[in-house]
Design a protein around this motif. Structure first.
Motif, PDB file in Angstrom:
ATOM      1  N   SER A  23       0.826  -1.205   0.000  1.00 17.16           N
ATOM      2  CA  SER A  23       0.000   0.000   0.000  1.00 17.16           C
ATOM      3  C   SER A  23       0.859   1.253   0.000  1.00 17.16           C
TER       4      SER A  23
ATOM      5  N   TYR B  85       2.429   1.768  -3.359  1.00 16.03           N
ATOM      6  CA  TYR B  85       1.451   2.303  -4.320  1.00 16.03           C
ATOM      7  C   TYR B  85       1.323   3.813  -4.195  1.00 16.03           C
TER       8      TYR B  85
ATOM      9  N   ALA C 281      -9.364   9.460 -10.917  1.00 16.65           N
ATOM     10  CA  ALA C 281      -9.339   8.032 -10.611  1.00 16.65           C
ATOM     11  C   ALA C 281      -8.359   7.722  -9.479  1.00 16.65           C
ATOM     12  N   GLY C 282      -7.195   8.351  -9.512  1.00 12.64           N
ATOM     13  CA  GLY C 282      -6.209   8.114  -8.461  1.00 12.64           C
ATOM     14  C   GLY C 282      -6.682   8.577  -7.099  1.00 12.64           C
TER      15      GLY C 282
ATOM     16  N   VAL D  95      -9.826   8.832  -5.988  1.00 11.04           N
ATOM     17  CA  VAL D  95     -10.883   7.951  -5.489  1.00 11.04           C
ATOM     18  C   VAL D  95     -10.287   6.644  -4.960  1.00 11.04           C
ATOM     19  N   HIS D  96      -9.362   6.056  -5.724  1.00  9.01           N
ATOM     20  CA  HIS D  96      -8.761   4.796  -5.268  1.00  9.01           C
ATOM     21  C   HIS D  96      -7.913   5.012  -4.020  1.00  9.01           C
TER      22      HIS D  96
ATOM     23  N   TYR E 128      -8.549   7.123  -1.678  1.00 11.12           N
ATOM     24  CA  TYR E 128      -9.523   7.208  -0.588  1.00 11.12           C
ATOM     25  C   TYR E 128      -9.937   5.813  -0.125  1.00 11.12           C
ATOM     26  N   LEU E 129     -10.127   4.895  -1.059  1.00 13.08           N
ATOM     27  CA  LEU E 129     -10.513   3.533  -0.694  1.00 13.08           C
ATOM     28  C   LEU E 129      -9.391   2.813   0.050  1.00 13.08           C
ATOM     29  N   VAL E 130      -8.153   3.035  -0.359  1.00 12.86           N
ATOM     30  CA  VAL E 130      -7.018   2.395   0.316  1.00 12.86           C
ATOM     31  C   VAL E 130      -6.908   2.878   1.763  1.00 12.86           C
TER      32      VAL E 130
ATOM     33  N   ARG F 252      -9.725   1.374   3.924  1.00 12.80           N
ATOM     34  CA  ARG F 252      -9.489  -0.042   4.235  1.00 12.80           C
ATOM     35  C   ARG F 252      -8.465  -0.196   5.351  1.00 12.80           C
TER      36      ARG F 252
END
Length: 266
Positions: A68, A71, A119-120, A122-123, A125-127, A130
């Motif tokens: 993570s 990334y 897109a980056g 939003v993703h 935010y999800l990481v 989690r």
């Protein structure tokens, strides 16, 4: 300290000046790529603002798994490289002529920055969500009692000393704090149900809640729940326990620890 305060102020000023210079160059690149009107003032925020968000995300994910963090570092590198490239193209283009002119490849690449940043973000935010959810699950699974009190079995000398102290102080305590007939039953039953049996009293089987609490404490401290260590810890508190009950509690708590580790690794 005064020196640390000066360094902080200098960092803030340097960041503000660097942002202003980069903002001007990126805005002119937006004009050259045919972004309309007032929207040219928003284009620099997409690139430099995304870099700032990624840096904050690195701080939030400092305890996250390595993949993570790698990334997010990749996103920081891509956004920083894009900003540097745009600033270089801006400077070289104006150095060659009085008006900035972009070729088709550069103009197309600049037009793709906005949807990629969306897109980056939003993703990312999800990481972050989690990772925070995994931390919350681990905190809820931690025992309510400190591991030092419940997981470390006492030696025989400490147990005998505590039992002797209890036997010595029991008569005087009973004589001084004997409740009235009206309040004696409720108070006596409540206190007797919450404490372990003293020396000379008949031992009773450990309650299930107490057994699970001791097992969770051992698992939190050592990462595993050996049956023999669980039995020793339970018996040091004055309870009795069978091997089947100890194995059942050890299996349950081990499954809980495995679930928490899997949630964090995911």
């Amino acid at each position: 300290m005064r020196g640390n305060r000066s360094i902080r102020v200098g960092i803030v000023l340097l960041a503000a000046v660097a942002f202003a210079l980069s903002y001007d160059a990126l805005r002119q690149m937006a004009v050259a790529s045919h972004v309309r009107g007032l929207l040219t003032y928003l284009f620099p925020l997409v690139i430099d603002g995304f870099i700032a968000i990624c840096i904050v995300a690195l701080l939030l994910l400092r305890t996250a798994p390595v993949r993570s963090r790698l990334y997010v570092w990749a996103l920081v590198g891509a956004a920083t490289g894009t900003s540097i490239s745009a600033n270089v193209v801006h400077a070289v283009g104006l150095n060659e002529g009085t008006r900035l002119h972009l070729n088709n490849t550069t103009a197309g690449a600049l037009s793709a920055i906005a949807p990629l940043a969306l897109a980056g973000a939003v993703h990312l935010y999800l990481v972050i969500n989690r990772h925070l959810a995994a931390n919350s699950a681990m905190a809820e699974a931690s025992p309510a009692t400190p591991p030092a009190e419940s997981a470390t079995p006492k030696d025989d000398r400490q147990v005998r000393q505590e039992q002797a102290d209890d036997a010595t102080t029991a008569p005087s305590t009973k004589a001084s704090s004997t409740p009235t007939p009206e309040e004696k039953p409720a108070a006596t039953m409540t206190s007797a149900a919450k404490r372990a049996p003293r020396a000379g009293q008949r031992k009773r089987t450990v309650p299930e809640e107490e057994l699970l609490a001791i097992a969770r404490a051992i698992g939190t401290e050592t990462g595993q729940v050996p049956r023999t260590a669980l039995e020793k810890a339970v018996r040091s508190k004055g309870y009795t326990i069978s091997k089947d009950d100890a194995q059942k509690a050890a299996t349950t708590v081990t499954a809980e620890l495995t679930a928490v580790k899997n949630a964090i690794a995911a």
